[in-house]
Design an enzyme around this catalytic site. Structure first.
Site, PDB file in Angstrom:
ATOM      1  N   THR A   7      47.761  52.860  42.441  1.00 64.98           N
ATOM      2  CA  THR A   7      49.167  52.878  42.853  1.00 64.98           C
ATOM      3  C   THR A   7      49.355  53.878  43.982  1.00 64.98           C
ATOM      4  O   THR A   7      48.977  55.041  43.852  1.00 64.98           O
ATOM      5  CB  THR A   7      50.095  53.274  41.688  1.00 64.98           C
ATOM      6  OG1 THR A   7      49.898  52.372  40.595  1.00 64.98           O
ATOM      7  CG2 THR A   7      51.560  53.217  42.116  1.00 64.98           C
ATOM      8  N   THR A   8      49.929  53.395  45.069  1.00 63.77           N
ATOM      9  CA  THR A   8      50.216  54.234  46.235  1.00 63.77           C
ATOM     10  C   THR A   8      51.659  54.002  46.660  1.00 63.77           C
ATOM     11  O   THR A   8      52.120  52.865  46.694  1.00 63.77           O
ATOM     12  CB  THR A   8      49.266  53.887  47.400  1.00 63.77           C
ATOM     13  OG1 THR A   8      47.927  54.175  47.012  1.00 63.77           O
ATOM     14  CG2 THR A   8      49.611  54.679  48.646  1.00 63.77           C
TER      15      THR A   8
END
Length: 204
Positions: A7-8
């Site tokens: 997750t970014t």
């Protein structure tokens, strides 16, 4: 195309940009590491973050940093954030038949202000105020979208980025083990790691 692990999150405000990514490195059902680095400082006021395969992220970050530092030396001017995004787009599109397994967000400050760009694995560029990438996207973007305001401060953007990535970490098996952030503002650039113990009190 398959969903890439991790997750970014990237958030742009008038005063700067926040890039954040969790630290878990996983391959399928196997947890490889709890200390992966997915946020990279490219120049003093620019950075990139990624979701996907660690080797591809590191390779792209090295290429872009080297090219941009050469650009600075040759031209004696600092590149625009768009220049970094466009270079990445060329690199990714050139490998479209055998693509890098990475989704990327590029952000920073230049003489035109703050900018945030997202790129898919074959090089499409989209400029936006906020973006979430990777397998935790749906969880993270719901938090960002519900709370984002164009006039929010850089500190508020940092808090929102941490909150959104932490929310994804609690439900996405490919995300976890702390958060790296890069905060790029007019007064300077901050790199920091938030361990899980600190996240529980910060990301509220």
């Amino acid at each position: 195309m398959e969903v890439l692990p991790g997750t970014t999150v990237g958030i742009r405000v008038s005063d700067g940009v926040v890039l954040a990514a969790e630290k878990r490195v996983s391959y399928g059902l196997y947890l490889m590491s709890k200390s992966g680095k997915k946020v990279y400082r490219i120049l003093d006021k620019m950075g990139m973050a990624s979701a996907g395969l660690m080797a591809d992220m590191q390779t792209l970050a090295r290429i872009v940093e080297a090219e941009m530092r050469l650009y600075e030396l040759d031209s004696n001017i600092s590149p625009k954030v768009w220049t970094v995004a466009k270079l990445l787009s060329y690199i990714l599109y050139e490998r479209r038949l055998f693509p890098y397994y990475a989704e990327i967000v590029v952000g920073g400050l230049d003489e035109e202000g703050s900018h945030l760009y997202s790129l898919d694995p074959i090089g499409a560029i989209i400029e936006d105020d906020y973006v979430a990438l990777g397998s935790g996207t749906q969880l993270a973007i719901s938090i960002v979208e519900s709370n984002y305001k164009k006039d929010m401060s850089l500190d508020e953007a940092l808090s929102l980025a941490l909150k959104s990535v932490y929310a994804a970490m609690k439900r996405d098996a490919a995300s976890g083990d702390g958060v790296d952030v890069l905060v790029i503002g007019k007064s300077g650039t901050l790199e920091k790691t938030y361990p899980l113990s600190e996240l529980q009190s910060v990301a509220v």
